[in-house]
Motif scaffolding. Structure first.
Motif, PDB file in Angstrom:
ATOM      1  N   ALA A 257      -2.144  13.728 -38.491  1.00 20.57           N
ATOM      2  CA  ALA A 257      -3.663  14.086 -38.773  1.00 20.57           C
ATOM      3  C   ALA A 257      -4.219  12.580 -38.749  1.00 20.57           C
ATOM      4  CB  ALA A 257      -3.719  14.802 -40.157  1.00 20.57           C
ATOM      5  N   LYS A 258      -3.526  11.476 -38.806  1.00 20.65           N
ATOM      6  CA  LYS A 258      -4.224  10.210 -38.932  1.00 20.65           C
ATOM      7  C   LYS A 258      -5.160   9.968 -37.825  1.00 20.65           C
ATOM      8  CE  LYS A 258      -1.059   7.748 -41.752  1.00 20.65           C
ATOM      9  NZ  LYS A 258       0.088   6.660 -41.721  1.00 20.65           N
ATOM     10  N   LEU A 259      -4.705  10.434 -36.549  1.00 18.98           N
ATOM     11  CA  LEU A 259      -5.532   9.970 -35.437  1.00 18.98           C
ATOM     12  C   LEU A 259      -6.501  11.022 -35.248  1.00 18.98           C
ATOM     13  CD1 LEU A 259      -4.980   7.932 -32.803  1.00 18.98           C
ATOM     14  CD2 LEU A 259      -4.364  10.252 -31.686  1.00 18.98           C
ATOM     15  N   ILE A 260      -7.793  10.495 -35.152  1.00 22.66           N
ATOM     16  CA  ILE A 260      -9.142  11.268 -35.122  1.00 22.66           C
ATOM     17  C   ILE A 260      -9.872  10.981 -33.692  1.00 22.66           C
ATOM     18  CG2 ILE A 260     -11.212  11.755 -36.137  1.00 22.66           C
ATOM     19  CD1 ILE A 260      -8.984  12.139 -38.126  1.00 22.66           C
ATOM     20  N   LEU A 261      -9.844  11.912 -32.802  1.00 23.16           N
ATOM     21  CA  LEU A 261     -10.360  11.607 -31.459  1.00 23.16           C
ATOM     22  C   LEU A 261     -11.781  12.057 -31.617  1.00 23.16           C
ATOM     23  CD1 LEU A 261      -7.563  13.024 -29.223  1.00 23.16           C
ATOM     24  CD2 LEU A 261      -8.360  10.589 -29.706  1.00 23.16           C
ATOM     25  N   PRO A 262     -12.634  11.674 -30.677  1.00 18.52           N
ATOM     26  CA  PRO A 262     -13.997  12.272 -30.475  1.00 18.52           C
ATOM     27  C   PRO A 262     -14.291  13.628 -30.441  1.00 18.52           C
ATOM     28  CG  PRO A 262     -13.766  10.253 -28.981  1.00 18.52           C
ATOM     29  CD  PRO A 262     -12.459  10.846 -29.658  1.00 18.52           C
ATOM     30  N   ARG A 263     -15.110  14.237 -31.243  1.00 14.45           N
ATOM     31  CA  ARG A 263     -15.456  15.442 -30.988  1.00 14.45           C
ATOM     32  C   ARG A 263     -16.195  15.842 -29.638  1.00 14.45           C
ATOM     33  NH1 ARG A 263     -17.627  17.726 -36.917  1.00 14.45           N
ATOM     34  NH2 ARG A 263     -15.848  16.713 -37.967  1.00 14.45           N
ATOM     35  N   GLY A 264     -16.980  15.130 -29.325  1.00 14.30           N
ATOM     36  CA  GLY A 264     -17.703  15.039 -27.864  1.00 14.30           C
ATOM     37  C   GLY A 264     -18.149  13.688 -27.541  1.00 14.30           C
ATOM     38  N   ALA A 265     -18.690  13.912 -26.182  1.00 15.77           N
ATOM     39  CA  ALA A 265     -18.971  12.511 -25.506  1.00 15.77           C
ATOM     40  C   ALA A 265     -20.573  12.646 -24.951  1.00 15.77           C
ATOM     41  CB  ALA A 265     -18.298  12.411 -24.462  1.00 15.77           C
ATOM     42  N   VAL A 266     -21.091  11.698 -24.753  1.00 15.26           N
ATOM     43  CA  VAL A 266     -22.229  11.442 -24.020  1.00 15.26           C
ATOM     44  C   VAL A 266     -21.714  11.296 -22.554  1.00 15.26           C
ATOM     45  CG1 VAL A 266     -24.415  10.066 -23.387  1.00 15.26           C
ATOM     46  CG2 VAL A 266     -23.466  10.372 -25.899  1.00 15.26           C
ATOM     47  N   VAL A 267     -22.110  12.147 -21.425  1.00 16.02           N
ATOM     48  CA  VAL A 267     -21.662  12.042 -20.241  1.00 16.02           C
ATOM     49  C   VAL A 267     -22.725  11.822 -19.364  1.00 16.02           C
ATOM     50  CG1 VAL A 267     -19.523  13.509 -20.599  1.00 16.02           C
ATOM     51  CG2 VAL A 267     -21.631  14.591 -19.848  1.00 16.02           C
ATOM     52  N   ALA A 268     -22.754  11.233 -18.030  1.00 15.94           N
ATOM     53  CA  ALA A 268     -23.426  11.254 -16.952  1.00 15.94           C
ATOM     54  C   ALA A 268     -22.912  11.191 -15.747  1.00 15.94           C
ATOM     55  CB  ALA A 268     -24.398   9.979 -17.460  1.00 15.94           C
ATOM     56  N   PRO A 269     -23.756  11.481 -14.707  1.00 15.39           N
ATOM     57  CA  PRO A 269     -23.230  11.314 -13.169  1.00 15.39           C
ATOM     58  C   PRO A 269     -22.496   9.867 -12.940  1.00 15.39           C
ATOM     59  CG  PRO A 269     -25.108  12.484 -13.029  1.00 15.39           C
ATOM     60  CD  PRO A 269     -25.025  11.963 -14.457  1.00 15.39           C
ATOM     61  N   SER A 270     -23.354   8.972 -13.497  1.00 15.51           N
ATOM     62  CA  SER A 270     -22.870   7.652 -13.291  1.00 15.51           C
ATOM     63  C   SER A 270     -23.724   6.708 -14.268  1.00 15.51           C
ATOM     64  CB  SER A 270     -23.287   6.999 -11.771  1.00 15.51           C
ATOM     65  OG  SER A 270     -24.591   6.982 -11.778  1.00 15.51           O
ATOM     66  N   LEU A 271     -23.420   5.444 -14.435  1.00 16.89           N
ATOM     67  CA  LEU A 271     -24.217   4.544 -15.394  1.00 16.89           C
ATOM     68  C   LEU A 271     -25.622   4.669 -15.078  1.00 16.89           C
ATOM     69  CD1 LEU A 271     -21.755   1.639 -15.846  1.00 16.89           C
ATOM     70  CD2 LEU A 271     -22.758   3.282 -17.693  1.00 16.89           C
ATOM     71  N   GLU A 272     -25.761   4.545 -13.642  1.00 23.20           N
ATOM     72  CA  GLU A 272     -27.179   4.172 -13.118  1.00 23.20           C
ATOM     73  C   GLU A 272     -28.065   5.683 -13.580  1.00 23.20           C
ATOM     74  OE1 GLU A 272     -24.276   3.891 -11.294  1.00 23.20           O
ATOM     75  OE2 GLU A 272     -24.602   1.654 -11.594  1.00 23.20           O
ATOM     76  N   ARG A 273     -27.556   6.749 -13.557  1.00 20.31           N
ATOM     77  CA  ARG A 273     -28.072   7.847 -13.545  1.00 20.31           C
ATOM     78  C   ARG A 273     -28.317   8.389 -15.058  1.00 20.31           C
ATOM     79  NH1 ARG A 273     -25.946  11.552  -8.907  1.00 20.31           N
ATOM     80  NH2 ARG A 273     -27.188  13.266  -9.930  1.00 20.31           N
ATOM     81  N   ALA A 274     -28.698   7.396 -15.848  1.00 20.30           N
ATOM     82  CA  ALA A 274     -28.456   7.742 -17.378  1.00 20.30           C
ATOM     83  C   ALA A 274     -29.285   8.698 -17.962  1.00 20.30           C
ATOM     84  CB  ALA A 274     -28.864   6.359 -18.252  1.00 20.30           C
ATOM     85  N   ALA A 275     -30.672   8.914 -17.067  1.00 19.81           N
ATOM     86  CA  ALA A 275     -31.666   9.844 -17.404  1.00 19.81           C
ATOM     87  C   ALA A 275     -31.097  11.479 -17.370  1.00 19.81           C
ATOM     88  CB  ALA A 275     -32.663   9.653 -16.231  1.00 19.81           C
ATOM     89  N   GLU A 276     -29.919  11.451 -16.567  1.00 20.87           N
ATOM     90  CA  GLU A 276     -29.464  12.815 -16.732  1.00 20.87           C
ATOM     91  C   GLU A 276     -28.258  13.047 -17.825  1.00 20.87           C
ATOM     92  OE1 GLU A 276     -28.429  13.628 -12.471  1.00 20.87           O
ATOM     93  OE2 GLU A 276     -29.481  11.842 -12.120  1.00 20.87           O
TER      94      GLU A 276
END
Ligand code: ADP
Ligand code: MG
Length: 393
Positions: A257-276
């Motif tokens: 229980a010590k290891l805490i992983l992210p509940r969720g992520a910010v995703v995009a098709p690519s770094l360049e398509r940050a608007a999506e």
């Protein structure tokens, strides 16, 4: 690690008129022959100025970059003007340690000389005793203030310390060892570590070493992706190291229980398509997207955990922080750490990119380590050769 003798332990008579051979870390970034960030030079000033005030003659050693032999682009001459400005005193350059002894003897009390890039000579990285003897001849005692180079056994960090005594830690080195050492050995609890960054291969040993010591370890950034894979989540086009999956799985089992992983992520098709970009739970990463940051739910979760801690060690950004808007998760963690510090927690930041992420507000943390690789190896519990070679207190 036993406590090391420091500059403070040397009596005035051991300094006055003596030649102090000081290994500093002037491995600064250069652009077109100019220093673009003088943090590392400024970090060495307390040691240099103390020695000057005590009447020592100061002979500085450093490497710069990764030259192959003598390469003018990596000459320490590029930093002399900045060093002179910061010291308010002239600096003499010693172009070759083999012929430098006379120049060190000519230096006035309080005078400063800088030996050319130690990596111009193959003996440096070979930790060659003969090259170290040339360096040792330039001083009457040795001070190592280059924490950032202490994980390397090189002639100017290791071999020389065996040849020239006293061999003591400078103030920056002392500070680094004290803060990182105390955090690991006698932390105020809860002790929470926050680990991020690009590749799990560079961090998995750190996580493994920290697990028994910490109360919680919060994992974000690219390294979380391999943990996701180990759990059975797919990570789309995210940065991931499948060959480390089994070790990640073993670590999850060990950490419990010590290891805490992210509940969720910010995703995009690519770094360049940050608007999506959009936020998704960790078990719903779309196949045509990559993870570039921790999501809002994770930021809040990590913040709450950080605010409960009394000791915090942070290494590695939570996302691709060089490319806004994917810096938001990293900034949220930095802010949470500052808030924890205001409530009395000890807050320590280690790692090159992590230090860059908090540039400009370093003073809001208890300690921002100047040593990237060295601070990681220290956290892993590895002995640092440049420290080991110094005298015990
Ligand atoms: P440090 O220098 O502080 O130890 P690292 O060098 O391990 O940190 O990691 C820093 C790098 O990690 C940054 O360049 C950042 O862009 C990258 N990074 C963080 N999260 C991700 C991610 N989800 N995907 C790809 N790269 C990431
Ligand atoms: Mg880095």
């Amino acid at each position: 690690m036993s406590r090391k003798r420091t500059l403070r332990d040397l009596p005035a008579a051991a300094l006055d008129g003596k030649r102090a051979l000081v290994r500093v870390d002037f491995n600064v970034p250069l652009k077109d022959g100019r220093v673009t960030d003088d943090t590392r030079i400024r970090a060495a000033l307390p040691t240099i100025n103390y020695l000057r005030e005590k009447g020592a003659r100061v002979i500085l050693l450093s490497h710069l970059g990764r030259p192959r032999g003598v390469e003018p682009a990596f000459s320490l001459k590029h930093i002399v003007r900045d060093l002179e400005r910061l010291l308010g005193a002239p600096v003499e350059v010693i172009p070759d340690p083999a012929t430098g002894v006379a120049a060190t003897r000519r230096l006035p009390r309080g005078g400063v000389a800088l030996v050319e890039n130690t990596r111009f000579w193959p003996g440096e990285e070979a930790n060659d005793p003969a090259f170290a003897a040339l360096l040792a001849a330039l001083g009457d005692f040795y001070v190592n203030d280059a924490f950032g180079s202490a994980h390397r056994a090189h002639a100017s960090t290791e071999a020389v310390a065996h040849l020239l005594k006293p061999a003591v830690a400078g103030f920056l080195m002392e500070r680094e060892l004290e803060y990182l050492g105390d955090a690991l050995d006698k932390p105020q609890r809860p002790f929470v570590a926050v680990l991020g960054g690009a590749k799990i291969s560079g961090k998995i040993d750190v996580i493994q070493a920290l697990v028994p010591k910490v109360d919680e370890i919060l994992v974000g950034g690219g390294i979380a992706n391999t943990f996701f894979l180990a759990i059975g989540f797919s990570v789309g086009g995210s940065l991931v190291e499948p060959e480390k999956k089994d070790r990640a799985r073993a670590l999850i089992a060990k950490a419990g229980a010590k290891l805490i992983l992210p509940r969720g992520a910010v995703v995009a098709p690519s770094l360049e398509r940050a608007a999506e970009r959009r936020e998704v739970p960790s078990d719903r990463i779309p196949p045509d997207c990559a993870i570039f940051d921790i999501d809002q739910a994770t930021r809040l979760d990590f913040r709450a955990r950080i605010l409960q801690a009394k000791t915090l060690v942070w290494n590695g950004p939570m996302g691709v922080f060089e490319t806004p808007p994917f810096d938001a998760g990293t900034r949220a963690i930095a802010e949470a750490m500052v808030a924890a510090g205001e409530r009395g927690a000890v807050t320590i930041v280690g790692g090159g990119d992590s230090a860059a992420a908090v540039a400009g507000f370093e003073d809001k943390f208890t300690h921002v380590s100047t040593g990237g690789g060295a601070s990681l190896e220290f956290l892993e519990g590895k002995p640092l050769p440049g420290v080991m070679a110094l005298e015990d207190a």
